[in-house]
Design a protein around this motif. Structure first.
Motif, PDB file in Angstrom:
ATOM      1  N   SER A 221       0.814  -1.221   0.000  1.00  0.00           N
ATOM      2  CA  SER A 221       0.000   0.000   0.000  1.00  0.00           C
ATOM      3  C   SER A 221       0.849   1.274   0.000  1.00  0.00           C
ATOM      4  N   GLY A 223       1.153   2.872   2.405  1.00  0.00           N
ATOM      5  CA  GLY A 223       0.346   3.745   3.254  1.00  0.00           C
ATOM      6  C   GLY A 223      -0.488   4.733   2.463  1.00  0.00           C
ATOM      7  N   GLY A 224      -0.571   4.512   1.169  1.00  0.00           N
ATOM      8  CA  GLY A 224      -1.228   5.477   0.284  1.00  0.00           C
ATOM      9  C   GLY A 224      -0.210   6.347  -0.438  1.00  0.00           C
ATOM     10  N   ARG A 227      -0.946  11.394   1.066  1.00  0.00           N
ATOM     11  CA  ARG A 227      -2.151  11.556   1.898  1.00  0.00           C
ATOM     12  C   ARG A 227      -2.519  13.033   1.954  1.00  0.00           C
ATOM     13  N   PRO A 233      -5.386   9.022   2.304  1.00  0.00           N
ATOM     14  CA  PRO A 233      -4.864   8.516   1.034  1.00  0.00           C
ATOM     15  C   PRO A 233      -5.967   8.362  -0.009  1.00  0.00           C
ATOM     16  N   THR A 236      -4.845   3.245  -2.197  1.00  0.00           N
ATOM     17  CA  THR A 236      -4.208   2.418  -1.158  1.00  0.00           C
ATOM     18  C   THR A 236      -3.781   1.055  -1.676  1.00  0.00           C
ATOM     19  N   ARG A 242      -9.262   2.004   3.380  1.00  0.00           N
ATOM     20  CA  ARG A 242      -8.169   2.889   3.777  1.00  0.00           C
ATOM     21  C   ARG A 242      -7.670   2.634   5.185  1.00  0.00           C
ATOM     22  N   ALA A 245      -4.498   0.411   5.196  1.00  0.00           N
ATOM     23  CA  ALA A 245      -3.383   0.806   4.330  1.00  0.00           C
ATOM     24  C   ALA A 245      -2.068   0.923   5.077  1.00  0.00           C
ATOM     25  N   ARG A 260       4.162   1.198   5.750  1.00  0.00           N
ATOM     26  CA  ARG A 260       4.109   2.256   4.722  1.00  0.00           C
ATOM     27  C   ARG A 260       5.220   2.082   3.702  1.00  0.00           C
ATOM     28  N   CYS A 274       3.093  10.909   4.655  1.00  0.00           N
ATOM     29  CA  CYS A 274       3.172   9.453   4.685  1.00  0.00           C
ATOM     30  C   CYS A 274       4.660   9.039   4.636  1.00  0.00           C
TER      31      CYS A 274
END
Ligand SMILES: [Fe+2]
Length: 284
Positions: A221, A223-224, A227, A233, A236, A242, A245, A260, A274
């Motif tokens: 992901s 973490g996106g 963000r 995010p 993802t 989400r 994520a 992340r 992020c």
């Protein structure tokens, strides 16, 4: 005119922040995890993911030197180890300096199989797209990592015993490119032992039973990666939503560490709100 100038300056600052500052703002995220099954003593686990080794990165090298100052019981790496072929020797050189007492285990992610160019990276955000036409040297990566003492698991299990605590490490091949075989991976599942799962994507849990896994490790992901304030995010790369994520989440009775990630695909070299991370878990 002043408004346009302010907007252009703000956009330039934001671009520089995302591209030059935040991608190098490496963090170590530490969490305590309590399992349903007990361990003989607390275990330290370093969880790395999505490093995307591609070429020299002095800031990342310094971060790995910092990680190498600690000794962990276990190190797990959940895919996207390289971004392109040039990343293979760098991955081996960098990862082999890390220290662990009871094993270093890795699974592959989609970038370990394919070299994503800009079009591939953009299409990757839409379901049903073909895989990229450029491959990465996956077999060379596997042989090189194993030469450095890192065990690569592709739909298979290894058992370790840490001072009386038996742990099964199930390593799933990449679910995002159709290489995962969850039943084969879990054929040595033993409810009487502690079961860890390494999977590039947490979406593997759609095919896993309730309470089958005690602790899992994932990435994919990022973490996106980007963000937005108040929104979070936008993308993802998980169907779970989400909330899954990044961080420590619960799925089907399992505690899941979703990283992340440390790097980024080299055609999308940005992060916003992020920062990259290595995760250190104290498990008991
Ligand atoms: Fe990745």
């Amino acid at each position: 005119m002043i408004l346009i100038s302010v907007l252009l300056l703000s956009a330039a600052f934001l671009f520089l922040w995302m591209h030059k500052v935040e991608v190098h703002d490496f963090r170590i995220s530490r969490h305590g995890i309590h399992l349903r099954k007990t361990t003989e003593r607390p275990l330290s686990v370093l969880h790395l993911s999505d490093i995307h080794f591609a070429g020299p990165n002095p800031a990342m090298a310094r971060f790995f030197e910092k990680l190498a100052a600690e000794t962990f019981d276990l190190i797990v790496l959940t895919g996207d180890i390289i971004d392109c072929a040039e990343g293979v020797p760098l991955a081996v050189k960098t990862l082999s300096q890390l220290k662990c007492r009871h094993g270093f285990f890795a699974v592959f992610g989609n970038h370990d199989y394919y070299d994503y160019r800009i079009v591939d990276a953009l299409l990757h955000n839409f379901p049903g797209q073909p895989q990229p036409k450029n491959s990465n040297p996956t077999e060379e990566l596997k042989v090189s990592l194993e030469g450095a003492g890192i065990v690569v698991l592709r739909n298979e299990t290894r058992e370790i015993n840490i001072e009386g605590t038996a742990i099964l490490i199930h390593g799933l091949d990449d679910p995002t490119t159709g290489r995962a075989n969850i039943r084969k991976t879990l054929e040595n599942y033993d409810a009487g032992k502690i079961n860890f799962l390494l999977t590039h994507s947490i979406d593997a849990f759609y095919d896993i039973g309730e309470n089958e896994i005690d602790l899992s490790f994932s990435g994919h992901s990022h973490g996106g990666q980007v963000r937005l304030p108040l929104i979070g995010p936008l993308l993802t790369h998980t169907m779970m939503g989400r909330d899954y994520a990044a961080g420590i989440v619960q799925v089907k009775g399992a505690v899941c560490s979703v990283s992340r990630g440390i790097g980024y695909g080299r055609v999308l070299p940005f992060r916003l709100l992020c920062p990259p991370e290595a995760v250190v878990l104290t498990v008991n």
